[in-house]
Design an enzyme around this catalytic site. Structure first.
Site, PDB file in Angstrom:
ATOM      1  N   GLU A 197       0.825  -1.224   0.000  1.00 24.24           N
ATOM      2  CA  GLU A 197       0.000   0.000   0.000  1.00 24.24           C
ATOM      3  C   GLU A 197       0.855   1.269   0.000  1.00 24.24           C
ATOM      4  OE1 GLU A 197      -3.447   0.228   2.430  1.00 24.24           O
ATOM      5  OE2 GLU A 197      -4.088  -1.785   1.938  1.00 24.24           O
TER       6      GLU A 197
HETATM    7  C1  LIG Z   1       3.142  -9.478   0.533  1.00 24.14           C
HETATM    8  C2  LIG Z   1       2.699  -8.506  -0.488  1.00 24.14           C
HETATM    9  C3  LIG Z   1       1.357  -8.327  -0.778  1.00 24.14           C
HETATM   10  C4  LIG Z   1       0.961  -7.480  -1.808  1.00 24.14           C
HETATM   11  N1  LIG Z   1      -0.367  -7.408  -2.173  1.00 24.14           N
HETATM   12  C5  LIG Z   1      -0.685  -6.739  -3.311  1.00 24.14           C
HETATM   13  C6  LIG Z   1      -2.008  -6.828  -3.856  1.00 24.14           C
HETATM   14  O1  LIG Z   1      -2.895  -7.458  -3.282  1.00 24.14           O
HETATM   15  N2  LIG Z   1      -2.262  -6.192  -5.021  1.00 24.14           N
HETATM   16  C7  LIG Z   1      -1.308  -5.474  -5.675  1.00 24.14           C
HETATM   17  O2  LIG Z   1      -1.601  -4.937  -6.714  1.00 24.14           O
HETATM   18  N3  LIG Z   1      -0.062  -5.346  -5.176  1.00 24.14           N
HETATM   19  C8  LIG Z   1       0.280  -5.980  -4.034  1.00 24.14           C
HETATM   20  N4  LIG Z   1       1.555  -5.891  -3.535  1.00 24.14           N
HETATM   21  C9  LIG Z   1       2.511  -5.033  -4.207  1.00 24.14           C
HETATM   22  C10 LIG Z   1       2.924  -3.845  -3.376  1.00 24.14           C
HETATM   23  O3  LIG Z   1       1.934  -2.878  -3.367  1.00 24.14           O
HETATM   24  C11 LIG Z   1       4.260  -3.368  -3.947  1.00 24.14           C
HETATM   25  O4  LIG Z   1       5.211  -4.280  -3.464  1.00 24.14           O
HETATM   26  C12 LIG Z   1       4.600  -1.984  -3.556  1.00 24.14           C
HETATM   27  O5  LIG Z   1       3.779  -1.105  -4.245  1.00 24.14           O
HETATM   28  C13 LIG Z   1       6.050  -1.650  -3.857  1.00 24.14           C
HETATM   29  O6  LIG Z   1       6.472  -2.065  -5.116  1.00 24.14           O
HETATM   30  P1  LIG Z   1       7.818  -2.935  -5.278  1.00 24.14           P
HETATM   31  O7  LIG Z   1       7.813  -3.956  -4.219  1.00 24.14           O
HETATM   32  O8  LIG Z   1       7.916  -3.352  -6.664  1.00 24.14           O
HETATM   33  O9  LIG Z   1       8.971  -1.919  -4.909  1.00 24.14           O
HETATM   34  P2  LIG Z   1       9.699  -0.930  -5.919  1.00 24.14           P
HETATM   35  O10 LIG Z   1       8.698  -0.060  -6.557  1.00 24.14           O
HETATM   36  O11 LIG Z   1      10.621  -1.690  -6.765  1.00 24.14           O
HETATM   37  O12 LIG Z   1      10.517  -0.046  -4.895  1.00 24.14           O
HETATM   38  C14 LIG Z   1      11.761  -0.459  -4.332  1.00 24.14           C
HETATM   39  C15 LIG Z   1      12.123   0.575  -3.256  1.00 24.14           C
HETATM   40  O13 LIG Z   1      12.248   1.861  -3.869  1.00 24.14           O
HETATM   41  C16 LIG Z   1      11.446   2.798  -3.192  1.00 24.14           C
HETATM   42  N5  LIG Z   1      10.937   3.768  -4.153  1.00 24.14           N
HETATM   43  C17 LIG Z   1      10.296   3.535  -5.311  1.00 24.14           C
HETATM   44  N6  LIG Z   1       9.988   4.703  -5.905  1.00 24.14           N
HETATM   45  C18 LIG Z   1      10.441   5.679  -5.086  1.00 24.14           C
HETATM   46  C19 LIG Z   1      10.436   7.104  -5.136  1.00 24.14           C
HETATM   47  N7  LIG Z   1       9.916   7.780  -6.154  1.00 24.14           N
HETATM   48  N8  LIG Z   1      11.005   7.778  -4.123  1.00 24.14           N
HETATM   49  C20 LIG Z   1      11.561   7.118  -3.067  1.00 24.14           C
HETATM   50  N9  LIG Z   1      11.585   5.795  -2.987  1.00 24.14           N
HETATM   51  C21 LIG Z   1      11.038   5.081  -3.978  1.00 24.14           C
HETATM   52  C22 LIG Z   1      10.340   1.996  -2.549  1.00 24.14           C
HETATM   53  O14 LIG Z   1       9.849   2.689  -1.404  1.00 24.14           O
HETATM   54  C23 LIG Z   1      11.064   0.713  -2.194  1.00 24.14           C
HETATM   55  O15 LIG Z   1      11.678   0.899  -0.945  1.00 24.14           O
HETATM   56  C24 LIG Z   1       1.943  -6.728  -2.505  1.00 24.14           C
HETATM   57  C25 LIG Z   1       3.284  -6.866  -2.180  1.00 24.14           C
HETATM   58  C26 LIG Z   1       3.670  -7.756  -1.210  1.00 24.14           C
HETATM   59  C27 LIG Z   1       5.131  -7.913  -0.931  1.00 24.14           C
END
Ligand SMILES: Cc1cc2nc3c(=O)[nH]c(=O)nc-3n(C[C@H](O)[C@H](O)[C@H](O)COP(=O)(O)OP(=O)(O)OC[C@H]3O[C@@H](n4cnc5c(N)ncnc54)[C@H](O)[C@@H]3O)c2cc1C
Length: 816
Positions: free
Chosen positions: A498
C-alpha cells in the site's frame, strides 16, 4: 530616545499585525501615524523612514496599486518556475479531502475544528462483534500452526469468517454486509492483529479492492450481483495492480486490454482481449473473482476516436478461460494467501469493466480515490493492534522473568524499550481511531492516510523489535509457544505494501501535502492554468500574508511571547501550544523550501521527507491530544501523554534541524533557523523518570495497562487456542502477592537460612515452607504461581529432521 521608542513600537506593532494576518491597511495606518508623530516631535529621520515604509506597504499591499505593476511580474515569474503537475499527480491531488492536515499547513491551527469531530462510541452491534465474534476468530489461531503446520488459516476459521460477515464490513446492510463504521472496522482489525495472517486476510477485502470499487463505481447490476456474494464470503476477491515491471510506479503497468469482438457465452460480443502478468496479489490463490488493472487500447476505433483509453479496472471471475491463478508466493513470516496471476489473450465482455464502458480509462482515478480510506484503516489498525499485544506480552514477560533476583522489568535497560512500546502503541491507537473518526464524519483523508500508513508501520517495526529484545531467547525460539517471532518476521509486509514506506515518506506526505493541504498553492496553480491574473493576485497576496504571519508567529512563540489560547487542560495545553508554534514554523519552512527550490524540491526527497516528518509528528501529537481531551484518563496516563508528546515533538524539532542543516541556500537556512528556533531546541526527549513510571505501570496489573490492552483478545475460553495475553494478565494479578514472598525467600536464602542446594525457585518455596518462613496458603499459591511462570518461560523443541521439507535429504550427523 524617541527614535528608539518609535522603532520599537513600529516593529512590535508590525509583528502583532503580521501574527494576526490583519492585512496591509493596519500596517499602513501604524506606519503613517508613527511617522507623523516622529516628524511632529522632532525625530524627523525616523519619521521619514516610517513613511517610506508606509509607501512600500501601500504599493505592495494595496490591491489597486500592486495589480498595476507588481502582480503581472510575479505572475510571469510564477508561470516559469511553478512545478509541472502531471496527470497522475493531478489525480492524486484531487482525491480525498483536507481537514486537520490543512490546519497544520496554515500555521495557525484552530483546535476547535479538530475537537468538532466529536468521537462517538461503537454502536452496540459493533461493540458486540468486537467482543464476541472477534474473540472467537482470534481464539482459533495459533501462529505456529497457521504459519508452519498448515500454511493457511484453519478451514473452520475460514468458514466462521465468511459466516459472520467479516469480509463484508464495508458493504451496506441492504446488500447483506455489516456496514460498520470506520472506527468499528479498525477495532475489529486491531483485535485480529493477534495473528497477522488473520488480520491481513480480513483487512484486504475490506480495504482497497473490488468491494470498495464496486460500491463507489459499480453499475447497479454489478453491485446487485457481487456485493451480497462478497458480503457472505461466497466470493473471495483480490485486486491485481502490481506486476514484475510496475511496483511503486503502478501507472507504468504494461498489462493491456485491447478492444475487439469475441465469443462470450456462445454470443459474438464487443469485449477486451487481456494480456497480463501480476505478482504478489493478496488472496489471489483462493480468490473467486479478480479485480484487474490494465491499460486499455482501442486500435480499431470500435468504441470511438481514442486509441489509448488509459488505466481501466475490470472484475473477472476466476474460472475465465486463459486465467492462470492458484500458485502461491511465500511472504516472509506469514502464510497469508498471496500469489501471481497471469493471462494471455483472455477475452472478457466490456460489461465486466467496473462501472461499465463509461468508466473505461478511469481506473487510476478510481484507485486513488478509494485508496485513502482503506490505507488509513487496514495497516495502521494492524500496527496499533499488534503494538498493543506486543505491549501486553512484553509487560507480562518482563515481570515474571527474573534474573539477578529481580524481575527484568525492574531493570532500567529493559524499562526503556518497555516505555517506548507503550508510547508507540498509545500514539498509534490514538492516531488510527481519531482518523477513523474523521472518516465517520465524512472526511476522506488523503495526506493523513500516507502519514498513518508509513509512520504507524514504522512504529510497528520498532515495537516488535523492542518486544523481541526484552523477551531475549524466549521469542527467538520458534514453535507453538512463540506468540511474537512470526509477527516480527512478517513486519516487512506492512512496510512494503500500500505504498512502500520509503516512497511514501519521501515523496508523498509533503510532496502531496504541500499542494493538497496548502491554503493557497492549489489556487495559484489553478490561476496559472486559467491565466487568471486577479485570481492569482488574490491567492498570492493572501499567501504572502500567511508567510509573514507564520514568520511572526514562529518567532514570537519561539521566544515564548503570546502563547495562543488552546481548548485543553493544563496537562495537554503546553503541547498544543508547541504544536501551534511548530505548525507556524512548518508553514514558513514549507513555503521557503517551495520558493527556493521550486520544481527542484520534487527531486530533493530528503528535504521533502524531513518536512513530511514535521507534518507527521504534528499530526500524531494532535490526535493524541484530542484523544486525551475526550477520554477518561487513568492513573499514570498523564505520564504516558507527556512521554509520547515529548517524543513526537522532539522528532519534529529534529527534522527541522536536519532541514536547516541541508537546505542548499545557506543564508535562507540560517534565517529560517533564527526565526523558527530563536532560542534553539525547546522540545527535549522524555525524562528517565517518565520511562521508569510507564515501564512499571505496563508490567503490572495497572489501570494504564488495562486501558492500553482494551479490546484485544485477552480472555481464555474453553476450546480456544492458548492465549498468552490472558495468562500474563492472570500472572500479573498474582504477582503483587508473589513479589514480597520472593523477596522474603531470597533474603532468607542469602542469609543461609535455607539449604544451599535449593537452587530452583520451587525448591526454595518448599524449603521456606518447611522452615516456617511462609504459611501453607502462601506455599500453595507459590507452587501454582511458579508452575505457571515456568510454563510461560518455556520454549519448544523438535525432532532433528522436523524442519526439512525433504526428509530424504536430511543427513543424520555422526555424534557417536
Ligand atoms: C506481501 C505482499 C502483498 C501485496 N499485495 C498486493 C495486492 O494485493 N495487489 C497489488 O496490486 N499489489 C500488491 N503488492 C505489491 C505492493 O503494493 C508493492 O510491493 C509496492 O507497491 C512496492 O512495489 P515494489 O515492491 O515493486 O517496490 P519498488 O517499486 O521496486 O521499490 C523499491 C524501493 O524503492 C522505493 N521507491 C520507489 N519509488 C520511489 C520514489 N519515487 N522515491 C523514493 N523511494 C522510492 C520503494 O519505497 C522501495 O523501498 C503486494 C506486495 C507484497 C510484498
Amino acid at each position: 530616545m524617541l527614535e528608539l521608542l518609535l522603532i520599537v513600537v513600529a516593529l512590535a506593532g508590525l509583528v502583532w499585525i503580521m501574527r494576526r494576518e490583519a492585512g496591509a491597511l493596519p500596517a499602513l495606518g501604524l506606519l503613517l501615524i508613527l511617522g507623523a508623530l516622529g516628524i511632529i516631535f522632532g525625530a524627523v529621520t525616523v519619521g521619514v523612514l516610517l513613511w517610506l515604509g508606509a509607501l512600500a506597504v501601500a504599493v505592495c499591499g494595496l490591491p489597486t496599486l500592486r495589480r498595476r505593476w507588481l502582480t503581472p511580474r510575479l505572475f510571469a515569474a510564477f508561470k516559469k518556475s511553478a512545478p509541472k503537475v502531471s496527470e497522475t499527480e493531478r489525480i492524486a491531488l484531487e482525491a480525498g479531502s483536507v481537514a486537520w492536515d490543512g490546519e497544520l499547513f496554515s500555521g495557525r491551527p484552530q483546535w476547535q475544528r479538530l475537537l468538532d469531530f466529536g468521537t462517538t462510541q461503537l454502536s452496540e452491534e459493533e461493540q458486540a462483534f468486537v467482543d464476541n465474534q472477534c474473540s472467537v476468530a482470534a481464539g482459533m489461531c495459533n501462529a505456529w500452526e497457521i504459519a508452519r503446520t498448515r500454511a493457511d488459516l484453519p478451514p473452520e476459521l475460514w468458514d466462521y469468517l465468511k459466516r459472520e460477515g467479516f469480509f463484508g464490513m464495508i458493504i451496506p446492510k441492504r446488500y447483506g454486509g455489516l456496514e460498520f463504521s470506520a472506527k468499528a472496522q479498525s477495532a475489529v482489525l486491531q483485535k485480529l492483529a493477534v495473528n497477522e495472517t488473520l488480520m491481513v486476510t480480513v483487512g484486504v477485502p475490506n480495504s482497497l479492492g473490488p468491494g470498495e470499487l464496486l460500491l463507489k463505481y459499480g453499475t447497479e447490476e454489478q453491485k446487485d450481483h457481487y456485493l451480497p456474494r462478497l458480503a457472505d464470503g461466497r466470493e473471495i476477491p483480490c485486486f491485481g495492480l502490481t506486476g514484475p515491471r510496475a511496483g511503486s510506479d503502478a501507472t507504468s503497468l504494461p498489462d493491456v486490454g485491447v478492444v475487439c469482438r469475441g465469443k462470450h457465452n456462445g454470443e459474438d460480443v464487443l469485449g477486451l482481449k487481456l494480456t497480463f502478468e501480476k505478482r504478489w496479489i493478496t488472496l489471489a490463490p483462493i480468490a473467486t473473482v479478480v479485480g484487474l488493472a490494465f491499460r486499455m487500447f482501442d486500435p480499431d476505433g470500435l468504441l470511438g476516436d481514442t486509441e489509448d483509453l488509459g488505466i481501466t479496472c475490470a472484475l473477472i471471475p476466476r474460472n475465465t478461460q486463459g486465467m492462470e491463478i492458484g500458485r502461491r508466493h511465500h511472504p516472509i513470516g506469514s502464510p497469508f494467501m498471496n500469489g501471481p496471476i497471469r493471462g494471455q489473450d483472455v477475452f472478457i465482455p466490456l460489461d465486466w469493466i467496473i462501472g461499465g464502458t463509461e468508466m473505461a480509462g478511469q481506473g487510476w482515478r478510481m484507485l486513488v480515490e478509494c485508496l485513502s480510506v482503506g490505507r488509513c484503516i487496514t495497516l495502521p489498525s494492524g500496527a496499533s493492534g499488534i503494538g498493543r499485544y506486543a505491549l501486553g506480552w512484553a509487560g507480562g514477560y518482563t515481570r515474571i522473568r527474573r534474573q539477578f533476583n529481580l524481575p527484568v522489568a525492574e531493570m532500567e535497560g529493559v524499562q526503556e524499550p518497555l516505555a517506548r512500546i507503550a508510547a508507540h502503541a498509545y500514539i498509534a491507537q490514538a492516531a488510527v481511531m481519531q482518523t477513523a473518526n474523521t472518516i465517520d464524519h465524512g472526511v476522506k483523508p488523503a495526506v493523513p492516510s500516507a502519514i498513518l500508513k508509513s509512520q504507524l508501520t514504522e512504529f510497528q517495526r520498532n515495537m516488535l523489535a523492542d518486544a523481541m529484545d526484552v523477551h531475549g531467547g524466549r521469542t527467538v525460539t520458534l514453535g507453538p509457544r512463540n506468540y511474537l517471532g512470526i509477527a516480527y518476521a512478517a513486519n516487512p509486509v506492512s512496510i512494503t505494501v500500500e505504498g512502500a514506506n520509503i516512497m511514501t515518506r519521501n515523496l508523498m506526505i509533503f510532496g502531496q501535502g504541500a499542494i493538497r493541504c496548502h491554503p493557497y498553492v492549489l489556487d495559484e496553480l489553478a490561476a496559472k492554468d486559467n491565466d487568471d491574473l486577479p485570481a492569482f493576485d488574490k491567492a498570492i497576496f493572501r499567501h504572502a500574508g500567511m508567510v509573514f504571519g507564520n514568520a511572526a508567529r514562529a518567532f514570537t512563540l519561539g521566544l515564548g511571547i503570546g502563547k495562543p489560547s488552546v481548548p485543553f487542560d493544563e496537562i495537554a495545553a503546553p503541547y498544543a501550544q508547541e504544536v501551534a508554534r511548530l505548525s507556524a514554523a512548518f508553514g514558513l519552512c514549507a513555503d521557503a523550501a517551495m520558493a527556493s527550490l521550486g520544481s527542484g524540491l520534487k527531486k530533493r526527497e530528503m528535504l521533502s521527507a524531513r518536512l513530511g516528518d514535521v507534518l507527521s509528528n504534528l499530526y500524531l501529537t494532535s490526535m493524541l491530544l484530542k484523544q486525551w481531551h475526550e477520554s477518561d484518563n487513568v492513573e499514570h496516563e498523564a505520564t504516558l501523554l507527556h512521554y509520547s508528546c515529548r517524543t513526537l515533538l522532539h522528532r519534529a524539532e529534529q527534522a527541522f534541524i536536519e532541514l536547516f542543516d541541508n537546505l542548499p541556500n545557506r543564508a535562507l537556512a540560517t534565517t529560517l533557523s533564527a526565526i523558527a528556533m530563536p532560542l534553539g531546541r525547546r522540545c527535549h526527549k522524555p525524562h528517565d523518570r517518565f520511562t521508569r513510571e510507564i515501564a512499571h505501570a505496563v508490567s503490572t496489573d495497572s489501570a494504564l495497562r488495562r486501558k492500553l490492552i482494551e479490546n484485544t483478545w485477552n480472555t481464555q475460553e474453553a476450546g480456544q487456542k492458548d492465549n498468552p495475553l490472558a495468562r500474563y494478565n492472570a500472572l500479573l494479578a498474582d504477582s503483587e502477592r508473589a513479589e514480597p514472598l520472593y523477596r522474603r525467600i531470597a533474603k532468607a536464602y542469602g542469609k543461609g537460612e535455607l539449604p544451599a542446594e535449593a537452587l530452583h525457585p520451587e525448591q526454595r518455596v518448599e524449603a521456606a515452607w518447611e522452615a516456617g518462613l511462609i504459611d501453607e496458603d502462601d506455599a500453595i499459591f507459590m507452587r501454582r504461581f511458579e508452575r505457571e511462570v515456568l510454563e510461560m518461560l518455556s520454549v519448544d523443541d523438535f525432532a532433528f529432521d522436523a524442519f526439512a521439507l525433504d526428509k530424504e535429504s536430511v543427513v543424520w550427523h555422526d555424534t557417536a
